[in-house]
Design an enzyme around this catalytic site. Structure first.
Site, PDB file in Angstrom:
ATOM      1  N   GLU A  12      46.364  30.977  54.544  1.00  0.00           N
ATOM      2  CA  GLU A  12      46.988  30.221  53.629  1.00  0.00           C
ATOM      3  C   GLU A  12      47.193  28.827  54.144  1.00  0.00           C
ATOM      4  OE1 GLU A  12      49.514  33.386  50.939  1.00  0.00           O
ATOM      5  OE2 GLU A  12      50.252  32.627  53.085  1.00  0.00           O
ATOM      6  N   ASP A 195      45.304  38.409  43.288  1.00  0.00           N
ATOM      7  CA  ASP A 195      44.817  39.501  42.626  1.00  0.00           C
ATOM      8  C   ASP A 195      45.729  40.371  41.515  1.00  0.00           C
ATOM      9  OD1 ASP A 195      46.994  41.768  44.336  1.00  0.00           O
ATOM     10  OD2 ASP A 195      46.915  39.839  44.931  1.00  0.00           O
TER      11      ASP A 195
END
Length: 228
Positions: A12, A195
């Site tokens: 990230e 997701d």
């Protein structure tokens, strides 16, 4: 304004560094800190680690080391509602714990001595509302935090029992907000849905997201920073 951006994982952080191509790097108290500018703001970026304890401890330490005016948590989150899809950018209008209960006399999600829901920086959310009018991939909503990677419909239902309004789930947002509240520092959470837990494919979705995510994934965060 001095802004601290925290993310849970190295992958990230690498994506977020694309927002700040010119930066310096230093090590302080075991933490790697990237320093640069985005728009007119001084920015420090650091990894907080996965989970509530890691993220709270490292956010608290970063606040004390760098004295930011605002902390922004960014990275990815799992979808917890049919209104979000992979690639949706969610700016949290509140964050809370879905796995906390301190016993009789308290509400589920309420940490001792702190509110059940942590509320973000008002001015920042006003800017998010304006950006959302022009960007259908940006929305606001509640993020529920707990020390578990969520994979099943049953787990999503359990989260919804605590917070019916939850749109996403993660492992750090509320604990970062908690550390900010303890230090009197405003916070924001801007996460991308990677997701959809309960789909039967969310682990592969999550793993593929980082290799397939386009550069524009964090474009809205940069726009927000430039408008603050």
């Amino acid at each position: 304004m001095k802004i601290a951006i925290v993310a849970a994982m190295d992958k990230e952080v690498r994506l977020l560094l694309e927002l700040m191509p010119c930066h310096s790097v230093r090590e302080a108290e075991g933490q790697t800190i990237y320093e640069g500018r985005i728009g007119r703001h001084d920015v420090v970026l650091s990894k907080c680690g996965i989970g509530k304890v890691n993220s709270a401890l490292r956010t608290n330490r970063l606040i004390h080391m760098c004295q930011p005016d605002l902390v922004i948590n960014s990275g990815v989150a799992g979808g917890a509602d049919a209104s979000v899809r992979i690639g949706t950018v969610l700016a949290a209008d509140s964050a809370g714990y879905h796995d906390v209960w301190c016993g009789p006399g308290t509400e589920p999600g309420e940490a001792d001595g702190f509110p059940r829901l942590f509320l973000p920086y008002t001015k920042g959310m006003e800017i998010v509302a304006r950006l959302a009018e022009q960007n259908p991939e940006l929305m606001t909503g509640m993020i529920a935090t707990g020390d578990r990677f969520i994979t099943t419909p049953e787990e999503i239902r359990a989260i919804k029992e605590v917070y019916p309004q939850a749109r996403a789930c993660d492992m750090e947002s509320a604990s970062i907000a908690h550390a900010c509240a303890a230090n009197g520092v405003p916070f924001m959470v801007v996460r991308v849905v990677s997701d959809t837990p309960g789909s039967g494919e969310n682990i592969s979705q999550y793993e593929n997201f980082f290799s397939e995510a386009p550069e524009k994934t964090f474009r809205l965060l940069k726009e927000l920073l430039e408008l603050l």
